[in-house]
Design a protein around this motif. Structure first.
Motif, short mmCIF file in Angstrom:
data_model
loop_
_atom_site.label_atom_id
_atom_site.label_comp_id
_atom_site.label_asym_id
_atom_site.label_seq_id
_atom_site.Cartn_x
_atom_site.Cartn_y
_atom_site.Cartn_z
N LEU B 117 -27.08 -33.07 26.80
CA LEU B 117 -27.61 -32.47 28.01
C LEU B 117 -27.36 -30.96 28.02
O LEU B 117 -28.25 -30.17 28.35
CB LEU B 117 -26.98 -33.12 29.24
CG LEU B 117 -27.67 -32.81 30.56
CD1 LEU B 117 -28.99 -33.54 30.64
CD2 LEU B 117 -26.79 -33.18 31.75
N LEU B 118 -26.14 -30.58 27.62
CA LEU B 118 -25.82 -29.15 27.60
C LEU B 118 -26.64 -28.43 26.55
O LEU B 118 -27.12 -27.31 26.77
CB LEU B 118 -24.33 -28.96 27.33
CG LEU B 118 -23.42 -29.20 28.54
CD1 LEU B 118 -21.96 -29.17 28.11
CD2 LEU B 118 -23.67 -28.16 29.62
N ALA B 119 -26.80 -29.08 25.39
CA ALA B 119 -27.59 -28.44 24.34
C ALA B 119 -29.03 -28.28 24.81
O ALA B 119 -29.67 -27.25 24.56
CB ALA B 119 -27.55 -29.27 23.07
N PHE B 120 -29.51 -29.28 25.53
CA PHE B 120 -30.86 -29.18 26.05
C PHE B 120 -30.96 -28.05 27.07
O PHE B 120 -31.91 -27.26 27.08
CB PHE B 120 -31.26 -30.51 26.70
CG PHE B 120 -32.62 -30.47 27.31
CD1 PHE B 120 -33.75 -30.54 26.52
CD2 PHE B 120 -32.78 -30.34 28.68
CE1 PHE B 120 -35.01 -30.48 27.08
CE2 PHE B 120 -34.03 -30.28 29.24
CZ PHE B 120 -35.15 -30.36 28.44
N MET B 121 -29.95 -27.97 27.92
CA MET B 121 -29.93 -26.91 28.92
C MET B 121 -29.93 -25.54 28.23
O MET B 121 -30.68 -24.63 28.61
CB MET B 121 -28.65 -27.06 29.77
CG MET B 121 -28.50 -26.06 30.90
SD MET B 121 -26.80 -26.10 31.53
CE MET B 121 -26.93 -27.40 32.72
N GLY B 122 -29.13 -25.44 27.18
CA GLY B 122 -29.08 -24.17 26.44
C GLY B 122 -30.42 -23.84 25.82
O GLY B 122 -30.89 -22.69 25.87
N SER B 123 -31.07 -24.86 25.23
CA SER B 123 -32.37 -24.60 24.60
C SER B 123 -33.38 -24.14 25.63
O SER B 123 -34.18 -23.22 25.39
CB SER B 123 -32.90 -25.86 23.92
OG SER B 123 -31.89 -26.45 23.16
N MET B 124 -33.33 -24.78 26.79
CA MET B 124 -34.27 -24.43 27.85
C MET B 124 -34.01 -22.99 28.31
O MET B 124 -34.94 -22.21 28.52
CB MET B 124 -34.10 -25.43 28.99
CG MET B 124 -35.19 -25.41 30.00
SD MET B 124 -36.78 -25.88 29.30
CE MET B 124 -37.84 -24.95 30.40
N LEU B 125 -32.73 -22.67 28.45
CA LEU B 125 -32.38 -21.28 28.81
C LEU B 125 -32.87 -20.33 27.74
O LEU B 125 -33.34 -19.23 28.04
CB LEU B 125 -30.86 -21.15 28.93
CG LEU B 125 -30.22 -21.41 30.27
CD1 LEU B 125 -28.73 -21.15 30.18
CD2 LEU B 125 -30.84 -20.51 31.34
N GLY B 126 -32.76 -20.79 26.48
CA GLY B 126 -33.23 -19.96 25.38
C GLY B 126 -34.70 -19.64 25.50
O GLY B 126 -35.12 -18.50 25.33
N VAL B 127 -35.48 -20.67 25.85
CA VAL B 127 -36.92 -20.43 26.03
C VAL B 127 -37.12 -19.39 27.12
O VAL B 127 -37.89 -18.43 26.97
CB VAL B 127 -37.64 -21.74 26.43
CG1 VAL B 127 -39.08 -21.46 26.82
CG2 VAL B 127 -37.58 -22.74 25.29
#
Lengths: 538, 976
Positions: B117-127
């Motif tokens: 979930l955190l990695a996903f959150m980070g990726s989304m923030l990255g976008v």
């Protein structure tokens, strides 16, 4: 160039041969000794390759080693320029990791594994280093002979079958190699690649037919090695039959063919001589396209992971050949990055396949897709009994799963690993010209398609093998299996993070390739040690 | 800390947390969720601190070189809009973490969940935070990957696996299209830097490649945002744990496509084609989603289709191309995120507490969980667009924009009607959701007895619903400034005047709203009861996206397999045929381009004897090829003849050294092959039904003959052209001149082998060593075919003869049979060995050398084996071939390395003359030592192969017959 650093260039060839000579003197039962010796050798090869790379990059000119102290073009020369150094590094990393992996159990499944393995590396290294066409043939023979032994390693009917197939094709190819070299020698009177390049301009027009025919026959020999369609039907089966660490090193063998095509194409047909410039380019491009397309079909229809990997090797070769045919500085540097990335990643895949498939019991590892029988625009609530509790994944499966995902991402060219950078760089270079040619569009389409099909195939396999609950006990993973896979994947991660410096190196390589005179001058003007004659000096 | 560093920290925190969570113990539920929540809070707080900077209209940028030569730099960029979006990602993410803490079962190994979930959150923030087109794609693909892992979190369930796979494939398909589109966009704009690209909208829209680029980028955005016709992956993603659905479907995953469209809106929007594509797709999605949502029986399914419909609405707004449409789009994105996240969480609570999400089973839950029911009702009302809630405001804007649309197409008058219709559907399914679940008679047959969820689990919903209310009631005080910053950062000077007031007076949008609300209620009253009985959504249900997807995929795979079989072969013969044909074609290209011409070198008269020799040799070669299939022995003999004629040719043409070597090699290879022949299975004669060879077989053979003849003629033509040319001014003269002077030998061939090109020789002896080892290990495991195990007829006769006489031991005849040759061969042994040594030593000056000597010595050993039999030789003579190989290689390598001591390159030679008593001056070159190495390796190689073959005869056969017990096998085996 002074002292022992000078002799470093020949070490990647001589060191493994010398170590093998020693190893042969010991009984095959002294396994720990042989492991220690061979591991130390491959580790040393990595260090040597890194030093050569550092040296080649620092000086910026190809480092030439005159064997027997005979000046070019009369004696044999080894040339370590940026490209060769890079290839040496690549093969040494793959060699070290595959050897380490083999300690898990593979080196015990037949005699003389370590010797054959090291000699294979010696042959590959020699092929990357030599600046002499006939010497190249010799090293091809060394690496082929060793590969015959390695493919048979572990015995078994399928292995024997596949290897006899492989041996036959390669012997026929070696014959073509000799014919090609002979024809070129008949026209130019030299075997030294630099001398040959220099003489290209002076070939009389009535001899051009022989020269081109010779180059074409020679080219076929290299293209067979690099796995071009329709000369590559042996490849997938052979690689699939080999034991995993051998298959992983074989991943670099197709790159030997690619390397030679790249080297000779840039030296001989690099554009400096109008008459023969770009002679092979169009053929390479279309053959490359056909190879990628064939690889894509193969990946889609593959039912085992090793067949996916094998066809991916073809895709990779096709991409590289097509890009070599298209040429250009930016594209070449992107291609070199892709070469490194795809070789490392397919090596990692070959290593991880066996542990992933270890618990699968069917022949068809990847299930065939059936048309779904149920009607499922999702209207009803889920009816099947769902278990909404996660299950604890054992450590080994988690590691395997992670590794497999990384491999998938790499091969499909998805972030965050180097596969993405490679794909991006190639497409970027294809777009960089003022006009985007039809060939560029075809190549982009093929690259995209190959990435997607790889993703589809590997996802299906991964979901089935790793995610689907199995009754079998969890896979037991050996440290000697995890570490090599981890190293290869880490190398890909590092090349993503350090993409900038690596890329500037690749650009330097591409620039070197674009300027054949650099290579020619370095070889032809290489000074002999201790002039005057050695016989008198001593 | 500088702004840039803060920004990096915001992006890095989730990833760091992800790695940390992965290493937490399996049951560390509290620790994992606490850490994840904390990270969400800290990152949100850090982000909030940028408010003052952004409020002034500035953009925060941070650039670090990554791949500068390709224009790919690690660029972080924070503008008003991305700030708002990032807050949404982090804020809702934090609430989801809190919710998940209570939702996920205690036995679930949640640290893994939180890690993803955190990695996903980070990726989304990255976008969201990327300021480089390629970097956006980079993180974009990462969101696909982590959403795959999240959707498939419960991967022991078939539906989770399928859902995850479909989502991954569809979104990755879009991802690669997006990558190519972004590359094109960068190519058109001249930079991958987002700010540069945003400034070059006019150039981009006028460019010839605008259309392909636009389509590729739109495919990327539409797959991610589940736009028609890619919408089918989204409902299947419902197999994810509910917190994941709440997150993916509200603020993140599906909003990434919307985010991208808004981000690139200033560059891409405003053309006719943009309007047509985006509006049409948005409208289709809006209607398809809303219509399908009505007929869902699964709570999450209903919400999923509603998400699709709302995404379509936002896409439609963006397609209109008007600044006001963009304002509405941004506003609705935020609103939808809040009410949809809360609805998913509510659905999750219902599922959690009752054990089912089936609307047909649920009923009257109001009494059991009044708070959840109230919250869900408010959120659903927001979804339906009821006044005083945030959904109402953005929906009004939408309706107003639908009326304003001016494109001159059919869409102008269709839009308001369809928009109202879609709103009506939206009201309908919202009512159904609420009414079916919370009202009516008490539920029967639920898996669990329903009760209120724990307070902490409800808290995230309460916060979100509060947001819906606050924004809906006092928009200007709450969302107003934030929206203003966001809009201004996208539109700049084009920012329109807009009003967030709740009341705009009586106007068309209000009327449409009222129609939608009233119509929805009426429709539910009229048809609501019948919905439960329907199993499929009418019309749209026939589209069967998933089924189409799987069918297409299956067809692709089948087609690929069929095509693959067509263009490949498993057969060696076919592969070889292709190889020859391709080589032939490739070789002819040069001749086709430049024509074929014979050289003008000096020609010599053909000697009749030489001609006869060659006719003999050629005929034998052809004969060997003809006989190879059924008469191996005859074929080998003829190969021998061909080889001999080659040897004689060498000598004829004054190359005694080559001739000698060739002769020796011919003999030893021929003998080794003959020895191997013994173990080959018998070839079955050809048999075709009716005794006639089928036509296709004859055709194939005819073709093969043609190919063979063509290849042979081609090779001959090339050879003729080569040999009639004058020798080019090459390197050969140097060798002749330098052989004695520089190499210390008068035998130029040998000097080339051990000095000029000794590196080749080193390689070749390595090859020999490898081949020997390979043959040995191949034959070590080899067990001959059953029919080859049987004794040859001759030996059977001999044994029968022995058995029939009393005075004879078994095997006597065989032993006596070769008595005379054996004696001769044994006596020859030392003589041949001496000869071998002589060859070795004189090699540098006269024909001979290490190779010739080595082969000669091997012939001696071979004769011994043949004459005396394996056992008797090995009882007397202990040959250790591998040692020979080892020593030989060492000799060669060490001789080469010795040059290093003097500071010369590898394999540099040294020579002088040695005074020997009696013999006189003897040339001594270091090359001799090298040649000794060659000698040793050759002896070892041939001996190893010989032994490998010889040992076949003293092995236990695979299928021993009674009379062939191993001890009775005579020594005399392996003869031909």
């Amino acid at each position: 160039m002074t002292g022992s650093m000078q002799h470093l260039i020949v070490a990647p060839v001589v060191l493994p041969i010398a170590v093998c000579a020693v190893m042969l003197a010991f009984n095959e039962r002294r396994r720990m000794l042989k492991r220690a010796l061979s591991l130390a050798t491959t580790a040393a090869l990595m260090v040597i390759a890194a030093l050569i790379l550092w040296q080649a990059d620092k000086t910026g000119v190809p480092q030439v080693y005159l064997l027997g102290n005979w000046s070019a073009p009369f004696g044999i020369v080894l040339v370590a320029d940026r490209l060769s150094a890079m290839m040496l590094c690549l093969v040494s990393v793959l060699g070290f990791t595959a050897l380490l992996y083999s300690f898990a159990r593979w080196d015990r499944s037949g005699p003389r594994f370590h010797v054959l393995f090291l000699l294979l590396l010696a042959g590959v290294n020699g092929a990357f280093l030599t600046g002499d066409l006939f010497n190249l043939f010799v090293f091809f023979e060394v690496l082929l002979a060793a590969s015959y032994g390695l493919i048979l390693h572990g015995a078994g009917e399928e292995r024997t079958r596949a290897s006899l197939h492989y041996i036959t094709i390669n012997i026929a190819t070696s014959l073509l190699f000799l014919i090609g070299v002979a024809m070129i020698y008949a026209v130019t009177g030299t075997l030294n690649m630099a001398d040959l390049a220099a003489r290209m301009a002076t070939v009389p027009p009535e001899d051009l037919m022989l020269l081109e025919a010779g180059a074409a026959v020679l080219g076929i020999a290299f293209l067979v090695k690099s796995g071009i369609w329709p000369l590559s039907f042996w490849l997938v089966r052979t690689y699939a039959a080999a034991v995993p660490p051998v298959a992983a090193v074989f991943a670099v063998m197709t790159k030997v063919g690619i390397y030679i095509v790249l080297r000779l194409n840039s030296l001989l047909f690099g554009g400096a001589w109008a008459e023969t410039a770009g002679f092979a380019d169009n053929w390479l491009i279309w053959a490359g396209f056909a190879t990628i397309a064939f690889g894509v079909l193969g990946i889609l229809s593959a039912r085992t992971l090793s067949r996916v990997a094998g066809h991916y090797v073809l895709v990779s070769s096709g991409t590289l050949l097509a890009v070599i045919g298209m040429g250009g500085l930016e594209l070449t540097s992107a291609m070199l990055f892709y070469l490194v990335s795809s070789t490392l990643s397919v090596g990692a895949l070959y290593l991880i396949i066996e542990p992933v498939e270890r618990n699968a019991d069917e022949d068809d590892i990847i299930p065939g897709l059936e048309e779904p029988v149920f009607d499922d625009e999702y209207t009803g609530a889920i009816e099947e009994e769902e278990n909404e509790k996660g299950i604890v994944i054992p450590g080994s499966i988690a590691v395997l799963g992670g590794g497999f995902i990384f491999c998938t991402l790499l091969l499909a060219g998805l972030p965050p690993l180097s596969g993405f950078i490679a794909k991006f760089a190639i497409v970027d270079a294809l777009f960089s010209g003022p006009v985007i040619s039809a060939k560029a569009w075809i190549l982009i389409t093929l690259i995209i398609l190959s990435g997607l099909t790889t993703l589809v195939a590997l996802t299906r396999a991964g979901i089935d093998l790793i995610w689907t609950p199995a009754e079998d006990s969890p896979v037991h993973l050996n440290v000697t299996e995890i570490v090599p896979i981890g190293l290869l994947l880490a190398a890909c991660l590092v090349s993503m993070i350090l993409a900038g410096p690596i890329f500037s190196y690749m650009e330097a390589v591409a620039a070197d390739l674009g300027d054949a005179s650099l290579y020619i001058d370095a070889v032809m003007n290489a000074p002999r040690a201790g002039e005057p004659e050695m016989g008198e000096a001593l | 800390m500088s702004d840039a560093r803060l920004l990096i920290l915001v992006l890095a925190l989730p990833f760091l947390g992800s790695i940390l969570a992965a290493f937490l113990p399996t049951r560390a539920r509290n620790a994992a969720s606490f850490m994840a929540g904390l990270i969400g809070l800290i990152a949100s707080a850090l982000l909030l601190s940028f408010y003052s900077t952004l409020a002034t209209g500035q953009t925060v940028r941070h650039v670090a070189p990554w791949l500068p030569s390709l224009g790919l730099d690690f660029t972080l960029r924070l503008s008003g809009f991305t700030w708002l979006f990032a807050l949404l990602v982090l804020g809702i993410g934090t609430l989801v973490v809190l919710y998940a803490r209570y939702y996920m079962s205690e036995e679930d190994p949640v640290p893994r969940f939180f890690s993803f979930l955190l990695a996903f959150m980070g990726s989304m923030l990255g976008v969201v935070l990327s300021g480089n087109l390629i970097q956006i794609v980079f993180f974009w693909e990462m969101t696909s990957l982590f959403s795959f892992l999240l959707i498939g979190y419960w991967h022991h369930n078939q539906s989770a696996r399928d859902g995850a796979r479909i989502a991954l494939i569809v979104t990755c398909l879009g991802g690669v299209c997006l990558l190519v589109g972004m590359l094109l966009l960068g190519h058109i704009a001249g930079s991958y830097d987002l700010d540069v690209v945003l400034g070059r909208g006019d150039i981009v829209r006028a460019h010839a490649l605008y259309l392909p680029m636009l389509i590729l980028i739109l495919i990327g955005a539409f797959t991610k945002s589940a736009q028609f016709p890619f919408q089918f992956w989204l409902p299947h993603a419902m197999s994810a744990p509910t917190p994941v659905s709440a997150y993916l479907h509200s603020a993140t995953m599906v909003k990434a496509g919307i985010f991208l469209l808004i981000l690139l809106w200033p560059v891409l929007a405003g053309t006719q084609i943009w309007y047509l594509i985006v509006v049409t797709i948005g409208l289709a999605t809006l209607l398809v989603g809303a219509w399908s949502a009505i007929f869902q029986h699964d709570l999450k399914g209903l919400l999923a289709y509603s998400t699709i419909s709302h995404l379509g609405l936002i896409t439609l707004l963006l397609g209109l191309g008007s600044p006001l449409g963009l304002v509405a789009a941004i506003f609705h994105t935020v609103n939808h995120a809040t009410f949809k996240a809360s609805l998913f969480m509510a659905a999750g609570i219902i599922d959690h507490e009752t054990g089912t999400r089936d609307l047909r089973k649920l009923s009257g839950l109001m009494k059991f969980m009044p708070i959840t029911a109230t919250l869900a009702m408010v959120a659903a009302a927001a979804m339906a667009g009821v006044p005083l809630l945030n959904g109402f405001l953005s929906k009004e804007m939408f309706l107003a924009e639908a009326l304003e649309s001016q494109s001159g197409t059919l869409l102008d008058w269709a839009l308001p009607i369809l928009a109202t219709l879609a709103s009506m559907f939206s009201v309908l399914y919202s009512i159904r959701f609420i009414h079916q679940t919370f009202f009516g008679p008490p539920p029967v047959d639920l898996p669990h007895t329903p009760h209120e969820a724990p307070h902490w689990m409800r808290l995230p919903i309460e916060i979100l619903v509060l947001a819906c209310l606050v924004v809906g009631i006092i928009p200007t005080l709450t969302i107003g400034p934030l929206l203003q910053i966001a809009v201004r950062s996208v539109l700049g000077d084009r920012t329109p005047d807009y009003s967030l007031a709740i009341w705009h007076g009586f106007n068309m949008p209000l009327l449409m709203s009222v129609i939608a609300l009233v119509g929805g209620v009426l429709l539910y009253r009229r048809f609501g009861g019948r919905l439960n009985a329907m199993t499929n959504s009418p019309f749209i249900g026939r589209l069967k996206g998933r089924r189409t997807f799987e069918t297409v995929l299956a067809a692709l795979i089948d087609g690929a397999s069929a095509l693959h079989r067509m263009v490949s072969t498993k057969r060696l013969q076919v592969q070889l045929r292709i190889l020859i044909v391709v080589t032939l074609a490739a070789g002819s290209i040069g001749f086709l381009t430049y024509g074929y011409s014979v050289g003008n070198g000096p020609t010599i008269m053909l000697d009749p004897i030489f001609a006869v020799l060659w006719i003999l040799g050629g005929a034998s070669a052809i004969g060997a090829a003809v006989q190879a299939k059924f008469h191996r022995l005859a074929a080998l003999a003829m190969v021998g003849v061909a080889g001999l004629s080659t040897c004689i040719s060498f000598i004829w043409l004054s190359a005694p050294d080559l001739g000698l070597t060739q002769l020796l090699v011919e003999s030893i290879t021929l003998v080794l092959m003959l020895l191997g022949l013994r173990w080959l299975p018998q070839r079955l004669p050809e048999f075709w039904p009716g005794g006639r060879t089928p036509f296709n077989v004859r055709l194939r053979r005819g073709g093969d003959i043609l190919i063979a003849v063509a290849a042979g003629l081609g090779a001959a033509a090339i050879a003729y052209a080569m040999m009639t040319r004058p020798e080019p001014e090459g390197i050969s003269r140097f060798f002749l001149e330098q052989a004695y002077h520089g190499g210390g030998g008068t035998n130029v061939v040998n000097v080339i082998l051990v000095d000029f090109r000794s590196f080749d020789t080193l390689g070749e002896i390595t090859v020999l060593a490898i081949v020997a080892l390979t043959v040995f290990s191949l034959l070590r495991r080899f067990r001959p075919a059953a029919e080859s195990v049987e004794l040859p007829v001759q030996q059977k006769v001999q044994n029968a003869f022995d058995a029939g006489r009393e005075d004879r031991e078994h095997g006597d005849t065989a032993a006596h049979y070769l008595l005379v040759p054996r004696v001769i061969m044994e006596w020859m042994f030392p003589i041949i060995l001496t000869c071998a040594l002589y060859f070795l030593i004189r090699g540098h000056d006269l024909p001979g050398g290490g190779f010739a000597g080595g082969v000669t010595a091997s012939i001696a050993i071979l004769l011994l084996y043949m004459a005396s039999g394996t056992r008797s030789v090995e009882a007397r003579l202990n040959i250790q071939p591998v040692r020979w190989i080892s020593v030989g290689l060492m000799f060669a390598v060490l001789t080469g390395m010795a040059a290093w001591l003097a500071g010369y390159p590898l394999l540099s030679t040294y020579f002088s003359y040695l005074e020997l008593p009696l013999i006189g001056d003897m040339p001594v070159a270091s090359a001799l030592l090298f040649d000794i190495g060659v000698f040793s390796v050759v002896v070892g190689t041939t001996a190893l192969i010989l032994i490998a073959l010889a040992h076949q005869s003293i092995r236990t056969p695979r299928a021993p017959k009674p009379e062939k017990a191993p001890d009775k096998i005579p020594d005399m085996e392996g003869d031909t």
